[in-house]
Motif scaffolding. Structure first.
Motif, PDB file in Angstrom:
ATOM      1  N   GLY A 156      -3.022   4.646 -17.980  1.00 44.37           N
ATOM      2  CA  GLY A 156      -3.440   5.925 -17.427  1.00 44.37           C
ATOM      3  C   GLY A 156      -3.214   7.139 -18.289  1.00 44.37           C
ATOM      4  N   MET A 157      -2.432   7.028 -19.372  1.00 51.37           N
ATOM      5  CA  MET A 157      -2.161   8.215 -20.180  1.00 51.37           C
ATOM      6  C   MET A 157      -3.444   8.774 -20.793  1.00 51.37           C
ATOM      7  SD  MET A 157       0.741   8.900 -23.085  1.00 51.37           S
ATOM      8  CE  MET A 157       1.978   9.294 -21.864  1.00 51.37           C
ATOM      9  N   LEU A 158      -4.443   7.892 -21.063  1.00 53.35           N
ATOM     10  CA  LEU A 158      -5.707   8.353 -21.619  1.00 53.35           C
ATOM     11  C   LEU A 158      -6.713   8.719 -20.548  1.00 53.35           C
ATOM     12  CD1 LEU A 158      -6.194   5.875 -24.593  1.00 53.35           C
ATOM     13  CD2 LEU A 158      -5.265   8.181 -24.631  1.00 53.35           C
ATOM     14  N   ASP A 164       0.828  -1.208   0.000  1.00 53.84           N
ATOM     15  CA  ASP A 164       0.000   0.000   0.000  1.00 53.84           C
ATOM     16  C   ASP A 164       0.865   1.262   0.000  1.00 53.84           C
ATOM     17  OD1 ASP A 164      -2.342  -1.407  -0.060  1.00 53.84           O
ATOM     18  OD2 ASP A 164      -2.741  -1.267   2.088  1.00 53.84           O
ATOM     19  N   GLU A 165       1.964   1.230   0.761  1.00 53.20           N
ATOM     20  CA  GLU A 165       2.854   2.391   0.787  1.00 53.20           C
ATOM     21  C   GLU A 165       3.512   2.603  -0.572  1.00 53.20           C
ATOM     22  OE1 GLU A 165       5.080   5.677   1.862  1.00 53.20           O
ATOM     23  OE2 GLU A 165       3.299   4.765   2.760  1.00 53.20           O
ATOM     24  N   LEU A 166       3.928   1.522  -1.227  1.00 51.45           N
ATOM     25  CA  LEU A 166       4.527   1.638  -2.556  1.00 51.45           C
ATOM     26  C   LEU A 166       3.502   2.141  -3.565  1.00 51.45           C
ATOM     27  CD1 LEU A 166       6.994  -1.273  -3.396  1.00 51.45           C
ATOM     28  CD2 LEU A 166       7.328   1.181  -3.686  1.00 51.45           C
ATOM     29  N   ALA A 167       2.247   1.703  -3.429  1.00 56.58           N
ATOM     30  CA  ALA A 167       1.193   2.186  -4.321  1.00 56.58           C
ATOM     31  C   ALA A 167       1.033   3.692  -4.174  1.00 56.58           C
ATOM     32  CB  ALA A 167      -0.125   1.468  -4.014  1.00 56.58           C
ATOM     33  N   ARG A 168       1.081   4.184  -2.941  1.00 56.11           N
ATOM     34  CA  ARG A 168       0.985   5.624  -2.718  1.00 56.11           C
ATOM     35  C   ARG A 168       2.139   6.367  -3.380  1.00 56.11           C
ATOM     36  NH1 ARG A 168       3.134   9.429   0.062  1.00 56.11           N
ATOM     37  NH2 ARG A 168       4.633   8.017   1.026  1.00 56.11           N
ATOM     38  N   VAL A 169       3.350   5.822  -3.253  1.00 54.88           N
ATOM     39  CA  VAL A 169       4.527   6.450  -3.847  1.00 54.88           C
ATOM     40  C   VAL A 169       4.420   6.461  -5.374  1.00 54.88           C
ATOM     41  CG1 VAL A 169       7.007   6.191  -4.174  1.00 54.88           C
ATOM     42  CG2 VAL A 169       6.020   5.901  -1.897  1.00 54.88           C
ATOM     43  N   LEU A 170       3.960   5.337  -5.961  1.00 62.85           N
ATOM     44  CA  LEU A 170       3.826   5.272  -7.417  1.00 62.85           C
ATOM     45  C   LEU A 170       2.727   6.192  -7.921  1.00 62.85           C
ATOM     46  CD1 LEU A 170       4.416   1.490  -8.130  1.00 62.85           C
ATOM     47  CD2 LEU A 170       5.720   3.393  -9.058  1.00 62.85           C
ATOM     48  N   TRP A 171       1.684   6.349  -7.116  1.00 66.36           N
ATOM     49  CA  TRP A 171       0.638   7.301  -7.514  1.00 66.36           C
ATOM     50  C   TRP A 171       1.219   8.704  -7.637  1.00 66.36           C
ATOM     51  CZ3 TRP A 171      -4.107   7.217  -9.425  1.00 66.36           C
ATOM     52  CH2 TRP A 171      -4.880   8.375  -9.356  1.00 66.36           C
ATOM     53  N   GLU A 172       2.110   9.056  -6.718  1.00 71.63           N
ATOM     54  CA  GLU A 172       2.755  10.368  -6.779  1.00 71.63           C
ATOM     55  C   GLU A 172       3.763  10.429  -7.930  1.00 71.63           C
ATOM     56  OE1 GLU A 172       4.386  10.814  -2.893  1.00 71.63           O
ATOM     57  OE2 GLU A 172       2.456  11.211  -1.928  1.00 71.63           O
ATOM     58  N   ASP A 173       4.418   9.287  -8.237  1.00 72.77           N
ATOM     59  CA  ASP A 173       5.329   9.255  -9.392  1.00 72.77           C
ATOM     60  C   ASP A 173       4.578   9.467 -10.701  1.00 72.77           C
ATOM     61  OD1 ASP A 173       7.512   8.747  -7.783  1.00 72.77           O
ATOM     62  OD2 ASP A 173       7.454   6.571  -8.075  1.00 72.77           O
ATOM     63  N   ALA A 174       3.332   8.928 -10.773  1.00 68.83           N
ATOM     64  CA  ALA A 174       2.476   9.018 -11.972  1.00 68.83           C
ATOM     65  C   ALA A 174       3.239   8.649 -13.240  1.00 68.83           C
ATOM     66  CB  ALA A 174       1.881  10.416 -12.095  1.00 68.83           C
ATOM     67  N   PRO A 175       3.749   7.401 -13.337  1.00 71.99           N
ATOM     68  CA  PRO A 175       4.500   7.018 -14.535  1.00 71.99           C
ATOM     69  C   PRO A 175       3.682   7.106 -15.816  1.00 71.99           C
ATOM     70  CG  PRO A 175       3.952   5.077 -13.200  1.00 71.99           C
ATOM     71  CD  PRO A 175       3.613   6.284 -12.381  1.00 71.99           C
ATOM     72  N   TRP A 176       2.338   7.038 -15.703  1.00 70.16           N
ATOM     73  CA  TRP A 176       1.480   7.136 -16.892  1.00 70.16           C
ATOM     74  C   TRP A 176       1.520   8.510 -17.530  1.00 70.16           C
ATOM     75  CZ3 TRP A 176      -0.030   4.942 -12.261  1.00 70.16           C
ATOM     76  CH2 TRP A 176      -0.466   5.817 -11.275  1.00 70.16           C
ATOM     77  N   ARG A 216      12.128   7.809 -10.743  1.00 73.56           N
ATOM     78  CA  ARG A 216      12.664   8.969 -10.030  1.00 73.56           C
ATOM     79  C   ARG A 216      14.008   9.392 -10.608  1.00 73.56           C
ATOM     80  NH1 ARG A 216      13.851   8.035  -3.815  1.00 73.56           N
ATOM     81  NH2 ARG A 216      15.337   6.599  -4.800  1.00 73.56           N
ATOM     82  N   GLN A 217      14.867   8.422 -10.964  1.00 73.89           N
ATOM     83  CA  GLN A 217      16.204   8.749 -11.471  1.00 73.89           C
ATOM     84  C   GLN A 217      16.164   9.305 -12.888  1.00 73.89           C
ATOM     85  OE1 GLN A 217      18.930   5.432 -11.419  1.00 73.89           O
ATOM     86  NE2 GLN A 217      20.512   6.531 -12.550  1.00 73.89           N
ATOM     87  N   HIS A 218      15.294   8.758 -13.747  1.00 71.86           N
ATOM     88  CA  HIS A 218      15.345   9.095 -15.181  1.00 71.86           C
ATOM     89  C   HIS A 218      14.152   9.917 -15.654  1.00 71.86           C
ATOM     90  CE1 HIS A 218      18.774   6.439 -15.737  1.00 71.86           C
ATOM     91  NE2 HIS A 218      18.120   5.467 -15.108  1.00 71.86           N
ATOM     92  N   ARG A 219      13.386  10.473 -14.765  1.00 74.85           N
ATOM     93  CA  ARG A 219      12.140  11.140 -15.136  1.00 74.85           C
ATOM     94  C   ARG A 219      12.336  12.189 -16.230  1.00 74.85           C
ATOM     95  NH1 ARG A 219       7.495  11.008 -12.398  1.00 74.85           N
ATOM     96  NH2 ARG A 219       5.886  12.432 -13.111  1.00 74.85           N
ATOM     97  N   LYS A 220      13.365  13.006 -16.119  1.00 76.18           N
ATOM     98  CA  LYS A 220      13.563  14.101 -17.067  1.00 76.18           C
ATOM     99  C   LYS A 220      13.945  13.626 -18.461  1.00 76.18           C
ATOM    100  CE  LYS A 220      14.831  17.535 -13.561  1.00 76.18           C
ATOM    101  NZ  LYS A 220      15.873  18.478 -13.089  1.00 76.18           N
ATOM    102  N   GLN A 221      14.327  12.346 -18.587  1.00 75.69           N
ATOM    103  CA  GLN A 221      14.746  11.836 -19.896  1.00 75.69           C
ATOM    104  C   GLN A 221      13.580  11.265 -20.697  1.00 75.69           C
ATOM    105  OE1 GLN A 221      18.168   9.802 -17.600  1.00 75.69           O
ATOM    106  NE2 GLN A 221      18.864   9.799 -19.729  1.00 75.69           N
ATOM    107  N   PHE A 222      12.388  11.179 -20.077  1.00 73.76           N
ATOM    108  CA  PHE A 222      11.223  10.661 -20.786  1.00 73.76           C
ATOM    109  C   PHE A 222      10.356  11.816 -21.275  1.00 73.76           C
ATOM    110  CE2 PHE A 222      11.920   7.065 -17.733  1.00 73.76           C
ATOM    111  CZ  PHE A 222      12.272   6.128 -18.690  1.00 73.76           C
TER     112      PHE A 222
END
Length: 550
Positions: free
Chosen positions: A191-193, A152-164, A302-308
């Motif tokens: 989630g992109m759509l 659940d904690e990782l899900a919260r972190v990924l929600w904030e990351d919003a990889p979609w 988190r490490q490569h966000r700016k490269q996408f």
């Protein structure tokens, strides 16, 4: 027998009465839900459902000592203050399965011209309570899932990351776990759509590509889509979306049906396998693999966000030392890498499937594939089919941040200027306006038939066409929703009187006091364009390609 007050009867008689049949019943709730709802006593649920639109109009949870009067209290609320984006109304008929309740309601409702009948089964209410019980059982199993707190904690972190926001479903990331029976997981984000958010972790490239191929060649057959869905071999994490439907009675814009989508952090973990089907929880080994994979994915994003970017999916690779929660001090190495060649292969597969077979569906010389995008209107926006009074329109034109005037003068003989209102936050409104400008501006507004073959639902889709030829979805309205039917009728009447001219208003103030009723200072964009039909634009009836609620 207690009867309604004369004033109440007069008030109810003023409501419109439609030819719909409602179901009503009272059922005992599953114990955990009942305890949460009515303290330590077993609870009963009173439910009134409109059978025509399959919508719950009113629901109450009461203690068992509440008599038949409780059913009437909830019914009166279903008449006058229904839940959701539906108008107050009376049905022509009510069906119940309790004889005593039937006779009681006949006496109470005798002056309202409502037929009350007894039936042996109530299919809609049966389905609702079956879903409630199934959901409870799934939550009970999920609550016993190993590593629940960590997941659940990782899900919260990924929600904030919003990889979609960075990766569409075709941009695949490989996670090399090299643990027991899980060597590599291939991650596809949802989630992109803006339809569903989550992460799918396939156990093989073959499962991923086969699923996409089956979906793209299914011709949107519900049976083929369901079979493709069940053939997947993956772990999943999805985030449920809560929907809130409200009627807005405003003098500034006319009330209509609208939906406000509120993204709520409600993670669900599970497993899909061709032989096991869908399982809404993970066993211990699976949960540990998913935990390690999601932690590695989080660090990689988190490490490569700016490269996408949306146009770039570079070759990247990183290795991380992830601690094992079950063994203090022990860590495992997980390599994470992008797979741009696989992404290109999947994109080619998708593009090939988007070619329309019917060449008559588009005019000669236009693009032979049609994509309706769902990323122009910000998530959580309020949207409404309504109008602006003419004197208000004259005030809005010079005061908005961006005004795209109509290309010709048009009559002002109707009661107002037909508009689509989209209200969001100020930053998101600015971004939406800038995206419209970068597309050359708005070209037209239209409504077109749509359907979800998997859920067997029909919709009236609201579309914005930009001058670069793209179509953008701004709203989905149930085709049989009486509120939207009336709003569409008024929309068409007004557009006929303005020679087809209408407008898009973009406003801020979604969280303020002016939510649903934006004031002049909240208006940021006005685009005056032509209202078109789907047929005039050469659009076929649209179908949702995927509708899988994991």
């Amino acid at each position: 027998m207690t009867t309604l007050n004369p004033s109440t009867i007069r008030r109810l008689k003023a409501l419109p009465q439609l030819s719909s049949v409602w179901e009503g019943d009272r059922r005992s709730l599953p114990l955990p839900i009942a305890e949460a709802s009515v303290d330590d006593e077993h609870g009963d649920c009173i439910l009134w459902v409109d059978g025509q639109s399959a919508m719950v109009r009113a629901m109450d949870v009461v203690t068992p000592d509440v008599g038949l009067e409780g059913m009437v209290r909830t019914l009166l609320r279903a008449f006058e203050r229904p839940h959701g984006a539906v108008e107050p109304m009376l049905p022509s008929k009510i069906v119940v399965r309790d004889r005593e309740l039937q006779f009681f309601l006949r006496g109470v409702l005798q002056e309202l011209n409502i037929i009350v009948e007894h039936v042996s089964e109530l299919p809609l209410i049966d389905e609702i309570f079956y879903g409630l019980q199934s959901s409870l059982e799934a939550r009970t199993l999920a609550s016993e899932q190993p590593y629940q707190d960590e997941l659940d904690e990782l899900a919260r972190v990924l929600w904030e990351d919003a990889p979609w926001q960075l990766l569409d479903e075709e941009k695949i990331i490989a996670l090399h776990l090299n643990r027991s029976d899980v060597e590599t997981l291939y991650v596809s984000t949802l989630g992109m759509l803006g339809v569903e958010y989550g992460v799918l972790m396939y156990r093989s490239v073959q499962s991923l590509t086969q699923f996409r191929q089956r979906v793209l060649t299914s011709n949107n057959s519900a049976e083929a889509l369901e079979e493709a869905f069940l053939q997947q071999d993956c772990f999943f994490l999805t985030f449920e979306q809560a929907s809130e439907h409200d009627l807005v009675n405003s003098g500034f814009v006319s009330p209509s049906s609208e939906v406000e989508l509120i993204n709520d952090l409600s993670p669900a973990f599970g497993n899909l396998h061709p032989l096991e089907g869908m399982r809404p929880y993970l066993y211990e080994e699976e949960a540990l693999s998913a935990l390690l994979a999601l932690e590695a994915l989080h660090r990689f994003i988190r490490q490569h966000r700016k490269q996408f970017t949306q146009d770039s999916f570079p070759t990247l690779s990183s290795t991380y030392r992830i601690p094992l929660p079950s063994e203090s001090g022990k860590k495992v190495s997980i390599q994470v890498e992008t797979l741009p060649e696989l992404a290109e292969e999947l994109a080619t597969m998708t593009e090939a499937s988007l070619t329309l077979d019917d060449s008559d569906a588009v005019e000669e010389g236009e693009m032979s594939s049609l994509i309706v995008r769902d990323d122009l209107v910000p998530q959580g926006s309020f949207y409404n089919v309504g109008y602006l009074p003419w004197d208000t329109l004259e005030l809005v034109r010079p005061s908005v941040r961006v005004h795209q005037p109509a290309d010709n003068a048009f009559p002002t003989k109707s009661d107002g200027f037909p508009i689509i209102l989209i209200q969001t936050s100020r930053p998101k409104a600015i971004v939406m306006i800038e995206e419209l400008q970068s597309s050359g501006g708005l070209k037209s507004i239209c409504f077109n038939p749509g359907e979800d073959p998997f859920a067997q639902e029909s919709y009236d889709l609201g579309l914005l066409q930009t001058k670069d030829g793209a179509f953008h979805l701004f709203g989905e309205f149930f085709e049989a929703d009486p509120v939207h039917v009336r709003a569409r009728k008024k929309w068409e009447q007004r557009c006929a009187k303005t020679k087809g001219y209408c407008g898009l208003v973009i406003a801020m103030g979604i969280k303020g006091a002016s939510r649903g009723n934006p004031q002049l200072k909240d208006m940021m964009g006005l685009f005056e364009v032509q209202a078109m039909s789907g047929k005039e634009l050469g659009l076929p009836p649209l179908q949702r390609l995927q509708s899988f609620d994991l």
